[in-house]
Design a protein around this motif. Structure first.
Motif, short mmCIF file in Angstrom:
data_model
loop_
_atom_site.label_atom_id
_atom_site.label_comp_id
_atom_site.label_asym_id
_atom_site.label_seq_id
_atom_site.Cartn_x
_atom_site.Cartn_y
_atom_site.Cartn_z
N SER A 45 0.80 -1.36 -0.11
CA SER A 45 0.17 -0.06 0.04
C SER A 45 0.79 1.30 0.02
O SER A 45 0.37 2.29 -0.44
CB SER A 45 -0.86 -0.14 1.12
OG SER A 45 -0.19 -0.02 2.37
N HIS A 46 2.00 1.16 0.75
CA HIS A 46 2.76 2.34 0.63
C HIS A 46 3.71 2.65 -0.50
O HIS A 46 4.13 3.90 -1.03
CB HIS A 46 3.76 2.37 1.69
CG HIS A 46 4.74 3.67 1.96
ND1 HIS A 46 4.03 4.69 2.75
CD2 HIS A 46 5.93 3.77 1.98
CE1 HIS A 46 5.09 5.71 2.62
NE2 HIS A 46 6.09 5.03 2.15
N TYR A 47 4.25 1.38 -1.17
CA TYR A 47 5.14 1.62 -2.32
C TYR A 47 4.79 1.37 -3.75
O TYR A 47 5.10 1.77 -4.62
CB TYR A 47 6.70 0.63 -2.20
CG TYR A 47 7.27 1.34 -0.86
CD1 TYR A 47 8.25 2.11 -0.78
CD2 TYR A 47 7.11 0.61 0.55
CE1 TYR A 47 8.75 2.82 0.03
CE2 TYR A 47 7.98 1.06 1.53
CZ TYR A 47 8.69 2.18 1.43
OH TYR A 47 9.45 2.72 2.43
N VAL A 48 3.72 0.56 -3.84
CA VAL A 48 3.23 0.00 -5.22
C VAL A 48 2.33 0.81 -5.75
O VAL A 48 1.32 1.33 -5.22
CB VAL A 48 2.59 -1.54 -5.19
CG1 VAL A 48 1.97 -1.58 -6.44
CG2 VAL A 48 3.58 -2.42 -4.75
N LYS A 49 2.75 1.61 -7.01
CA LYS A 49 1.93 2.53 -7.53
C LYS A 49 1.65 2.34 -8.98
O LYS A 49 2.20 1.28 -9.75
CB LYS A 49 2.81 4.08 -7.86
CG LYS A 49 3.41 4.40 -6.70
CD LYS A 49 2.43 4.74 -5.43
CE LYS A 49 3.34 5.15 -4.14
NZ LYS A 49 2.22 5.52 -3.20
N SER A 50 0.40 2.74 -9.30
CA SER A 50 -0.32 2.36 -10.73
C SER A 50 -0.12 3.28 -11.70
O SER A 50 -0.15 4.78 -11.43
CB SER A 50 -1.78 2.05 -10.49
OG SER A 50 -2.01 0.78 -9.86
N VAL A 51 0.15 3.09 -12.83
CA VAL A 51 0.18 4.15 -13.96
C VAL A 51 0.12 3.42 -15.58
O VAL A 51 0.73 2.26 -15.60
CB VAL A 51 1.54 4.91 -14.06
CG1 VAL A 51 2.71 3.93 -14.34
CG2 VAL A 51 1.67 6.15 -15.26
N ASN A 52 -0.83 3.77 -16.33
CA ASN A 52 -1.26 3.57 -17.53
C ASN A 52 -1.13 1.79 -17.76
O ASN A 52 -0.60 1.05 -18.31
CB ASN A 52 0.11 3.62 -18.44
CG ASN A 52 0.17 5.28 -18.90
OD1 ASN A 52 -0.71 5.87 -18.79
ND2 ASN A 52 1.23 5.63 -19.11
N GLU A 53 -2.02 1.47 -16.70
CA GLU A 53 -2.38 -0.09 -16.63
C GLU A 53 -1.16 -0.92 -15.77
O GLU A 53 -1.24 -2.27 -15.68
CB GLU A 53 -2.53 -0.72 -18.01
CG GLU A 53 -3.96 -0.05 -18.47
CD GLU A 53 -4.58 -0.53 -19.95
OE1 GLU A 53 -3.70 -1.55 -20.19
OE2 GLU A 53 -5.26 -0.28 -20.34
N GLY A 54 -0.31 -0.24 -15.63
CA GLY A 54 0.94 -1.16 -15.28
C GLY A 54 1.15 -0.64 -13.69
O GLY A 54 0.71 0.26 -13.04
N THR A 55 2.04 -1.59 -13.01
CA THR A 55 2.58 -1.09 -11.74
C THR A 55 4.03 -1.03 -11.62
O THR A 55 4.57 -1.66 -12.15
CB THR A 55 2.03 -1.86 -10.47
OG1 THR A 55 2.38 -3.35 -10.69
CG2 THR A 55 0.36 -1.96 -10.50
N PHE A 56 4.66 -0.10 -10.67
CA PHE A 56 5.96 -0.10 -10.21
C PHE A 56 5.95 0.17 -8.65
O PHE A 56 5.20 0.47 -8.16
CB PHE A 56 6.64 1.10 -11.25
CG PHE A 56 6.10 2.39 -10.60
CD1 PHE A 56 6.84 3.01 -9.81
CD2 PHE A 56 5.08 3.07 -11.29
CE1 PHE A 56 6.51 4.36 -9.46
CE2 PHE A 56 4.42 4.27 -10.91
CZ PHE A 56 5.34 5.00 -10.23
N VAL A 57 7.48 -0.15 -8.19
CA VAL A 57 7.64 0.19 -6.89
C VAL A 57 8.32 1.31 -6.84
O VAL A 57 9.18 1.70 -7.48
CB VAL A 57 8.53 -0.95 -6.20
CG1 VAL A 57 9.08 -0.70 -4.99
CG2 VAL A 57 7.86 -2.43 -6.32
N ASN A 58 7.81 2.28 -6.21
CA ASN A 58 8.30 3.66 -6.03
C ASN A 58 9.79 3.79 -5.05
O ASN A 58 9.70 3.41 -4.10
CB ASN A 58 7.18 4.61 -5.25
CG ASN A 58 7.64 6.23 -5.20
OD1 ASN A 58 8.63 6.44 -6.11
ND2 ASN A 58 7.11 6.97 -4.38
N GLY A 59 10.39 3.97 -5.73
CA GLY A 59 11.91 4.04 -5.01
C GLY A 59 12.40 5.49 -4.57
O GLY A 59 13.40 5.63 -4.06
N SER A 60 11.49 6.24 -4.48
CA SER A 60 11.60 7.70 -4.06
C SER A 60 11.32 7.71 -2.78
O SER A 60 10.31 7.35 -2.10
CB SER A 60 10.96 8.87 -4.95
OG SER A 60 11.27 10.08 -4.17
#
Length: 351
Positions: free
Chosen positions: A16-31
């Motif tokens: 919930s804290h790090y996984v972000k959604s964009v354009n149907e995909g997801t990434f782990v926020n490294g910031s």
């Protein structure tokens, strides 16, 4: 897995804290900066490994994993080079790769490929994605763009080939023999077998160099010669220390392998940490600590190695496992991500 299981809580807190959604995909926020989003191939690899380990415990679904695949595919270097661009920044509600960042970081690509192979093993490759084919593409491009014929190892990135200063630079946490063995079995490319054998020899040499067994972040490897680097050679003044890269070595060597040579390397490091009151962040190779604070980025990988050898390090293993299982996050991407990765590895018996 029961919802009362601490790993369940930890995984979902991290997600919930790090996984972000964009354009149907997801990434782990490294910031770690507020209102800032940065994607890294490193964090993408961790996210995909974590999701596969979570899926083994029915905490994540195939759809969850596929969203990571979508993001990876959106950010390859080119149609011809299927390695992932190492960094994207958020701009206008999209994740953009600057031209200077359209190169790869070896460890991220290896983790992505290995996670895809885990997905193929669990779900096979007959659905929306041919996981195995995607993994083979990455593995072949690692050989094509990152393999160094001179030292039979992988460069830190595809860009290093054209830079004499960094051509023979090795990030020690990129030495992952279990991956190399798997990639050889996958492709039958004998260069992976050479890398597998060479990486073990290099790790053994580094382990033998000092009483602690601690391994530095970076070394130079020419043929069979291994030499230490100076501070600030590549990333920081800690380049020649057991610091923010080498901290992952013990986790890498314990994952999905029962290799006795690798267990011996970890055992020497575990013996050192078993004699310490606490695990600090960053050590000189003689065992003196550079800082007086701790970080889960250093504790979690040791917890994994101690769990693998818990018959000899039972007290250390149990103490560190409790710390790793605690569902409190530090709000530092790197430390928290290695923590949840370690917790899931332990919960999955390191495979």
């Amino acid at each position: 897995m029961k919802r009362t299981n601490p790993v369940y809580k930890l995984y979902h807190s991290w997600q919930s804290h790090y996984v972000k959604s964009v354009n149907e995909g997801t990434f782990v926020n490294g910031s770690d900066e507020k209102d800032s989003q940065v994607a890294l191939s490193e964090s993408q690899g961790y996210g995909m490994l974590i999701t596969m380990l979570a899926a083994k415990k029915d905490l994540a679904t195939q759809a969850d994993f596929n969203k990571f695949v979508i993001y990876y595919q959106q950010h390859t270097i080119s149609k011809q080079n299927r390695l992932m661009a190492w960094k994207q920044n958020k701009s206008n509600n999209n994740m953009q790769t600057l031209t200077k960042n359209n190169t790869d970081a070896t460890d991220g690509d290896m983790d992505i490929a290995y996670a895809l192979l885990m997905a193929d093993q669990k779900w096979h490759s007959t659905g929306k994605y041919n996981y195995k084919k995607l993994a083979i593409n990455i593995v072949n491009d690692l050989i094509k763009y990152n393999y160094n014929d001179e030292n039979e190892l992988l460069r830190v990135g595809n860009w290093a080939k054209n830079d004499e200063k960094y051509n023979n630079l090795i990030r020690t946490s990129d030495l992952i023999p279990s991956y190399f063995k798997t990639f050889y079995e996958l492709t039958d490319d004998k260069r992976w077998q050479k890398t597998y054998l060479k990486s073990i020899r290099i790790l053994e040499k580094l382990s033998d160099k000092n009483k602690t067994g601690l391994i530095p972040d970076f070394v130079l490897v020419t043929d069979n010669n291994v030499s230490n680097v100076a501070p600030n050679t590549f990333e920081s003044e800690d380049d020649n220390k057991y610091a923010w890269n080498a901290n992952r070595v013990t986790l890498r060597l314990a994952f999905a392998t029962s290799n006795q040579e690798l267990k011996k390397i970890n055992k020497k490091i575990l013996t050192f940490f078993n004699q310490q009151n606490s695990i600090k962040a960053v050590y000189n190779l003689d065992g003196s600590s550079s800082n007086d604070y701790s970080s889960m980025a250093f504790t979690a990988p040791i917890a994994v190695a101690a769990y693998q050898q818990k018959s000899e390090f039972q007290n250390l293993s149990e103490k560190l496992r409790k710390q790793v299982y605690d569902d409190t996050l530090s709000k530092n991407y790197y430390a928290d991500t290695l923590k949840v990765l370690a917790a899931l590895m332990i919960d999955n018996e390191l495979k």
